[in-house]
Scaffold this active site. Structure first.
Site, PDB file in Angstrom:
ATOM      1  CB  SER A 156      53.269 -16.531 -22.916  1.00  0.00           C
ATOM      2  OG  SER A 156      53.770 -16.848 -24.405  1.00  0.00           O
ATOM      3  CE1 TYR A 169      56.574 -11.869 -22.603  1.00  0.00           C
ATOM      4  CE2 TYR A 169      56.391 -13.975 -23.892  1.00  0.00           C
ATOM      5  CZ  TYR A 169      55.934 -13.100 -23.282  1.00  0.00           C
ATOM      6  OH  TYR A 169      54.446 -12.885 -23.585  1.00  0.00           O
TER       7      TYR A 169
HETATM    8  P1  NDP Z   1      50.773  -4.726 -25.654  1.00  0.00           P
HETATM    9  O1  NDP Z   1      52.372  -4.265 -25.826  1.00  0.00           O
HETATM   10  O2  NDP Z   1      49.893  -4.188 -26.812  1.00  0.00           O
HETATM   11  O3  NDP Z   1      50.136  -4.305 -24.438  1.00  0.00           O
HETATM   12  C1  NDP Z   1      50.933  -4.165 -23.210  1.00  0.00           C
HETATM   13  C2  NDP Z   1      50.226  -3.550 -22.079  1.00  0.00           C
HETATM   14  O4  NDP Z   1      50.725  -3.410 -20.734  1.00  0.00           O
HETATM   15  C3  NDP Z   1      49.958  -1.860 -22.533  1.00  0.00           C
HETATM   16  O5  NDP Z   1      48.615  -1.840 -22.309  1.00  0.00           O
HETATM   17  C4  NDP Z   1      50.780  -1.323 -21.782  1.00  0.00           C
HETATM   18  O6  NDP Z   1      50.285   0.061 -21.413  1.00  0.00           O
HETATM   19  C5  NDP Z   1      51.012  -2.188 -20.495  1.00  0.00           C
HETATM   20  N1  NDP Z   1      51.969  -2.023 -19.637  1.00  0.00           N
HETATM   21  C6  NDP Z   1      53.320  -2.114 -19.980  1.00  0.00           C
HETATM   22  N2  NDP Z   1      54.404  -1.660 -19.061  1.00  0.00           N
HETATM   23  C7  NDP Z   1      53.526  -1.267 -18.104  1.00  0.00           C
HETATM   24  C8  NDP Z   1      53.626  -0.893 -16.780  1.00  0.00           C
HETATM   25  N3  NDP Z   1      54.733  -0.647 -16.080  1.00  0.00           N
HETATM   26  N4  NDP Z   1      52.511  -0.546 -16.028  1.00  0.00           N
HETATM   27  C9  NDP Z   1      51.264  -0.707 -16.415  1.00  0.00           C
HETATM   28  N5  NDP Z   1      50.956  -1.147 -17.470  1.00  0.00           N
HETATM   29  C10 NDP Z   1      51.876  -1.370 -18.337  1.00  0.00           C
HETATM   30  O7  NDP Z   1      50.822  -6.561 -25.757  1.00  0.00           O
HETATM   31  P2  NDP Z   1      49.827  -7.405 -25.690  1.00  0.00           P
HETATM   32  O8  NDP Z   1      48.324  -7.030 -25.726  1.00  0.00           O
HETATM   33  O9  NDP Z   1      49.991  -8.555 -26.451  1.00  0.00           O
HETATM   34  O10 NDP Z   1      50.183  -8.013 -24.319  1.00  0.00           O
HETATM   35  C11 NDP Z   1      49.378  -8.386 -23.143  1.00  0.00           C
HETATM   36  C12 NDP Z   1      49.590  -9.550 -22.465  1.00  0.00           C
HETATM   37  O11 NDP Z   1      49.806 -10.630 -23.117  1.00  0.00           O
HETATM   38  C13 NDP Z   1      51.291  -9.599 -21.927  1.00  0.00           C
HETATM   39  O12 NDP Z   1      51.407 -10.248 -20.589  1.00  0.00           O
HETATM   40  C14 NDP Z   1      52.099 -10.288 -22.886  1.00  0.00           C
HETATM   41  O13 NDP Z   1      53.108 -10.748 -22.581  1.00  0.00           O
HETATM   42  C15 NDP Z   1      50.902 -11.373 -23.150  1.00  0.00           C
HETATM   43  N6  NDP Z   1      51.023 -12.291 -24.453  1.00  0.00           N
HETATM   44  C16 NDP Z   1      51.039 -11.744 -25.747  1.00  0.00           C
HETATM   45  C17 NDP Z   1      51.373 -12.267 -26.825  1.00  0.00           C
HETATM   46  C18 NDP Z   1      51.181 -11.708 -28.049  1.00  0.00           C
HETATM   47  O14 NDP Z   1      51.667 -12.327 -29.045  1.00  0.00           O
HETATM   48  N7  NDP Z   1      50.751 -10.540 -28.374  1.00  0.00           N
HETATM   49  C19 NDP Z   1      51.287 -13.719 -26.657  1.00  0.00           C
HETATM   50  C20 NDP Z   1      51.213 -14.320 -25.460  1.00  0.00           C
HETATM   51  C21 NDP Z   1      51.044 -13.758 -24.348  1.00  0.00           C
HETATM   52  P3  NDP Z   1      51.211   1.248 -21.162  1.00  0.00           P
HETATM   53  O15 NDP Z   1      52.487   1.301 -22.118  1.00  0.00           O
HETATM   54  O16 NDP Z   1      50.425   2.464 -21.598  1.00  0.00           O
HETATM   55  O17 NDP Z   1      51.488   1.399 -19.746  1.00  0.00           O
END
Ligand code: NDP
Length: 262
Positions: A156, A169
Site C-alpha cells: 500500500s 495497517y
Molecule cells: P477488498 O475488501 O475488496 O478485498 C479483500 C479480499 O481479501 C477479499 O477478496 C476477501 O475475501 C479477502 N480476504 C479477507 N480476509 C481473508 C481471509 N482471512 N482469507 C482469505 N481471503 C480473505 O479490498 P481490496 O481489493 O481493496 O484489497 C486487496 C488488497 O489491496 C489488500 O491487501 C489491501 O490492503 C490492498 N490495498 C487496497 C487499497 C484500497 O484503497 N482499496 C489501497 C492499497 C492497498 P473474503 O471476504 O471472501 O475472504
C-alpha cells in the site's frame, strides 16, 4: 514467428502460465484474476466466500478462460497448504502468485481496538506469509523449469506515507514492502521476480470494513477532490508486471490516484 502468431502471443502474453490470486472474491483480486485470465493464464482464485469465487470462475469460463475456485481462509496455514496441493494437482503448479488478500481497519491507537490490530496482523502479515510458504516451492520449481515465475505482493502507499490513525495497517504494509525487497534478493537469482504493488486509494470493499468514524469521514470526503483508482487499474498493472520480458523485474510499483497528494 509469423505475424499472426506474434499477434496472438502479444494478445495472450500469459498463455501457458498458472496464476494464483488471493483475495479474489472482490475488489483488486477479483479484477486481477479476470484480467490475468484474459491474458491467457489459468487462474486459481482464493478467498473465503465460495459463492463469489464460483461466480468469478463462471465468468472467466464463459469468456473462454480456465479457472478453479478454492475457498480458503489464508490465516489457516494448513488450509493454505491444502490449497497449494490442489493447484499442483489440478493446474500443474503456480508460476504467478498475486498475494493480495488484506484488510484495513484504521482507528486511534489510544482507543485500543486490539481485536482490529490483531485481525490486520493475522491477515496482512501471517496470512501473506502462509501463502508465500505454501506456494514458493511451486514458484521456484517453475522458474527452474521454465525460466520465470512471479511473486507479486499487494502492499500500500501506506507503507511509504504517513496517515494518522492508520498506524497498524501501515505497519503491516511496511512489512509487505520490506519483505518483498528481501525476497527479491533471495529469489531473483533463481529467476523468481518479486514485486510489491503500493496503491493509493482504490474504490473496493476495503473501505466498507472501516468502523472508525473519523477515518470513514476522511475517506468519504476525499472523494470530493480525488478520483479514486479502480480495481482494473491495479489489475492491469499486475498483468503488465507479469508480461514483461523475463529479464525485467519491477520490484516496487507505487501507484496513486492522480489527485491524491500522499
Ligand atoms: P477488498 O475488501 O475488496 O478485498 C479483500 C479480499 O481479501 C477479499 O477478496 C476477501 O475475501 C479477502 N480476504 C479477507 N480476509 C481473508 C481471509 N482471512 N482469507 C482469505 N481471503 C480473505 O479490498 P481490496 O481489493 O481493496 O484489497 C486487496 C488488497 O489491496 C489488500 O491487501 C489491501 O490492503 C490492498 N490495498 C487496497 C487499497 C484500497 O484503497 N482499496 C489501497 C492499497 C492497498 P473474503 O471476504 O471472501 O475472504
Amino acid at each position: 514467428m509469423t505475424t499472426e502468431t506474434s499477434a496472438v502471443t502479444t494478445a495472450m502474453p500469459l498463455r501457458g502460465r498458472v496464476a494464483v490470486v488471493t483475495g479474489a472474491s472482490s475488489g483488486i483480486g477479483e479484477a486481477s484474476a479476470e484480467h490475468l485470465a484474459s491474458l491467457g493464464a489459468k487462474v486459481a482464485v482464493l478467498a473465503r466466500r465460495a459463492d463469489r469465487l464460483d461466480d468469478l470462475v463462471a465468468r472467466i469460463s464463459k469468456d473462454g478462460g480456465t479457472a478453479i475456485a478454492i475457498s480458503v481462509d489464508v490465516t489457516d496455514a494448513a488450509a493454505v497448504q491444502a490449497a497449494a496441493g490442489r493447484v499442483e494437482a489440478e493446474l500443474g503448479g503456480a508460476d504467478l502468485l498475486f498475494n493480495n488478500a488484506g484488510v484495513m481497519l484504521p482507528g486511534p491507537v489510544e482507543e485500543l481496538h486490539t481485536d482490529q490490530w490483531q485481525r490486520q496482523i493475522d491477515l496482512n502479515i501471517s496470512g501473506l506469509m502462509n501463502v508465500i510458504g505454501a506456494f514458493t516451492p511451486q514458484l521456484v520449481r517453475a522458474a527452474g523449469e521454465r525460466g520465470v515465475a512471479d511473486l507479486i505482493n499487494t502492499s500500500s502507499s501506506a507503507a511509504q506515507n504517513l496517515y494518522p490513525t492508520f498506524a497498524v495497517y501501515a505497519a503491516t504494509k511496511a512489512f509487505v514492502s520490506h519483505l518483498s525487497k528481501h525476497l527479491r534478493v533471495e529469489l531473483g537469482p533463481k529467476n523468481v521476480r518479486v514485486s510489491a504493488i503500493e496503491p493509493g486509494i482504490v474504490g473496493t470493499e476495503l473501505q466498507s470494513h472501516v468502523t472508525d468514524e473519523g477515518a470513514s469521514a476522511w475517506l468519504e470526503g476525499s472523494k470530493e477532490t480525488i478520483e479514486w483508482l479502480q480495481s482494473v487499474d491495479i489489475a492491469q498493472t499486475v498483468g503488465f508486471i507479469a508480461s514483461l520480458p523475463l529479464r525485467v523485474n519491477l520490484p516496487q510499483v507505487f501507484i496513486m490516484p492522480t489527485a491524491q497528494p500522499s
